[in-house]
Enzyme design. Sequence first.
Site, mmCIF file in Angstrom:
data_model
loop_
_atom_site.group_PDB
_atom_site.id
_atom_site.type_symbol
_atom_site.label_atom_id
_atom_site.label_comp_id
_atom_site.label_asym_id
_atom_site.label_seq_id
_atom_site.Cartn_x
_atom_site.Cartn_y
_atom_site.Cartn_z
ATOM 1 N N GLY A 295 -9.323 3.513 7.341
ATOM 2 C CA GLY A 295 -9.111 4.935 7.571
ATOM 3 C C GLY A 295 -7.659 5.305 7.792
ATOM 4 O O GLY A 295 -7.216 6.347 7.342
ATOM 5 N N GLY B 225 1.354 -2.382 4.127
ATOM 6 C CA GLY B 225 1.876 -1.023 4.036
ATOM 7 C C GLY B 225 3.159 -0.880 4.801
ATOM 8 O O GLY B 225 4.258 -1.040 4.277
ATOM 9 N N SER B 226 3.035 -0.630 6.105
ATOM 10 C CA SER B 226 4.234 -0.422 6.920
ATOM 11 C C SER B 226 5.129 -1.652 6.941
ATOM 12 O O SER B 226 6.359 -1.535 7.024
ATOM 13 C CB SER B 226 3.841 -0.021 8.351
ATOM 14 O OG SER B 226 2.881 -0.898 8.894
ATOM 15 N N ASP C 281 -6.591 -6.760 3.872
ATOM 16 C CA ASP C 281 -6.094 -5.388 3.966
ATOM 17 C C ASP C 281 -6.163 -4.932 5.414
ATOM 18 O O ASP C 281 -7.250 -4.769 5.968
ATOM 19 C CB ASP C 281 -6.937 -4.479 3.070
ATOM 20 C CG ASP C 281 -6.378 -3.063 2.963
ATOM 21 O OD1 ASP C 281 -5.402 -2.759 3.665
ATOM 22 O OD2 ASP C 281 -6.932 -2.270 2.178
ATOM 23 N N HIS D 222 -1.059 -1.203 -4.428
ATOM 24 C CA HIS D 222 -2.359 -0.935 -3.802
ATOM 25 C C HIS D 222 -2.478 0.547 -3.479
ATOM 26 O O HIS D 222 -1.598 1.119 -2.833
ATOM 27 C CB HIS D 222 -2.481 -1.771 -2.526
ATOM 28 C CG HIS D 222 -3.842 -1.737 -1.903
ATOM 29 N ND1 HIS D 222 -4.880 -2.529 -2.341
ATOM 30 C CD2 HIS D 222 -4.341 -0.995 -0.869
ATOM 31 C CE1 HIS D 222 -5.958 -2.299 -1.591
ATOM 32 N NE2 HIS D 222 -5.651 -1.378 -0.701
ATOM 33 N N MET E 17 -12.420 3.884 -0.495
ATOM 34 C CA MET E 17 -13.071 4.012 0.803
ATOM 35 C C MET E 17 -13.792 5.354 0.793
ATOM 36 O O MET E 17 -13.429 6.303 1.487
ATOM 37 C CB MET E 17 -12.033 3.907 1.922
ATOM 38 C CG MET E 17 -11.533 2.480 2.106
ATOM 39 S SD MET E 17 -10.078 2.366 3.162
ATOM 40 C CE MET E 17 -8.788 2.474 1.916
ATOM 41 N N HIS F 76 -8.481 0.921 -4.133
ATOM 42 C CA HIS F 76 -9.463 0.599 -3.096
ATOM 43 C C HIS F 76 -10.178 1.885 -2.699
ATOM 44 O O HIS F 76 -9.593 2.762 -2.059
ATOM 45 C CB HIS F 76 -8.719 -0.024 -1.913
ATOM 46 C CG HIS F 76 -9.586 -0.356 -0.747
ATOM 47 N ND1 HIS F 76 -9.064 -0.762 0.461
ATOM 48 C CD2 HIS F 76 -10.931 -0.358 -0.574
ATOM 49 C CE1 HIS F 76 -10.048 -0.995 1.314
ATOM 50 N NE2 HIS F 76 -11.190 -0.740 0.705
ATOM 51 N N SER G 297 0.847 -1.193 0.000
ATOM 52 C CA SER G 297 0.000 0.000 0.000
ATOM 53 C C SER G 297 0.878 1.236 0.000
ATOM 54 O O SER G 297 1.644 1.471 0.941
ATOM 55 C CB SER G 297 -0.893 0.016 1.243
ATOM 56 O OG SER G 297 -1.473 1.291 1.400
ATOM 57 N N ASP H 159 -4.917 3.371 -1.742
ATOM 58 C CA ASP H 159 -6.040 3.585 -0.830
ATOM 59 C C ASP H 159 -6.632 4.976 -1.050
ATOM 60 O O ASP H 159 -5.990 5.984 -0.747
ATOM 61 C CB ASP H 159 -5.560 3.463 0.618
ATOM 62 C CG ASP H 159 -5.237 2.030 0.997
ATOM 63 O OD1 ASP H 159 -6.103 1.166 0.827
ATOM 64 O OD2 ASP H 159 -4.107 1.778 1.468
ATOM 65 N N MET I 113 -11.347 -6.429 5.169
ATOM 66 C CA MET I 113 -10.633 -5.462 5.999
ATOM 67 C C MET I 113 -10.342 -6.099 7.353
ATOM 68 O O MET I 113 -11.268 -6.537 8.051
ATOM 69 C CB MET I 113 -11.470 -4.194 6.203
ATOM 70 C CG MET I 113 -11.719 -3.386 4.933
ATOM 71 S SD MET I 113 -10.198 -2.813 4.129
ATOM 72 C CE MET I 113 -9.452 -1.816 5.427
ATOM 73 N N MET J 106 -9.374 7.605 0.112
ATOM 74 C CA MET J 106 -10.230 7.909 1.266
ATOM 75 C C MET J 106 -10.782 9.319 1.128
ATOM 76 O O MET J 106 -10.086 10.218 0.655
ATOM 77 C CB MET J 106 -9.427 7.782 2.558
ATOM 78 C CG MET J 106 -8.737 6.444 2.739
ATOM 79 S SD MET J 106 -7.889 6.372 4.331
ATOM 80 C CE MET J 106 -6.909 4.883 4.114
#
Length: 225
Positions: free
Chosen positions: A146, A198-199, A176, A37, A72, A70, A12, A39, A141, A41
């Site tokens: 968020g 991600g991290s 995710d 990926h 959101m 994705h 991500s 995200d 999820m 938002m």
Amino acid sequence: MPHHRPIKIAPSILSADFANFGAEIRAIEAQGADWVHVDVMDGHFVPNLTFGPMAVKAFRPHVTTVMDVHLMIAPVDPYIEAYAEAGADVLTAHVEAGPHIHRTLQAIRGAGMKAGVALNPGTPAEAVAHLLDLTDLVCVMTVNPGFGGQKFIDLSGKVRALRTMIGDRDVHIEIDGGVDSGTAPRVVEAGADVLVAGSAVFRGGSVDAPEVYGENIRAIRAAVG
């Protein structure tokens, strides 16, 4: 039900260096990422604000694998065409984001993209039971959407239920939230085959030290066999 899909790692870019997205995308792909990926938002459906179609369009030339977008956001339908034009390969909408998810998935496919449907942690697997013939990917999820960096919620039972429901359909199960080498084996054993991280991918690396991204990706892959 056992499955034999190769595992895909989808970093991500929410965890990437925001001032250096092109180089970050090229670095993770060079280091073994299968998908990229993104995200999206809106500060309304989820309590954060990230990218829009113009950003996705800017990322597109740097992505040579699959751009997995994705959403959101709510509503979704007015923006489907914009993300198609921006170059999304997979566009995922939340089942909770509007009253007509069936129509949304039809529209995503109609715009030439693969259609994904996402489930928040509190939404049962059964919510997508009547959508699977319109769906290319179900995103489970494993954090409340968020923000990145949250603690993993173990929803292996939901993943297992989805894998049984999907049967022999060509539908990915994507996880995710909170995915790392410690949590990934549980969801893969349950039937997942796309892991958003991600991290766990970006931690400790940079475009000047991209080999760390490769080490992190390989660690997740090794953990799931």
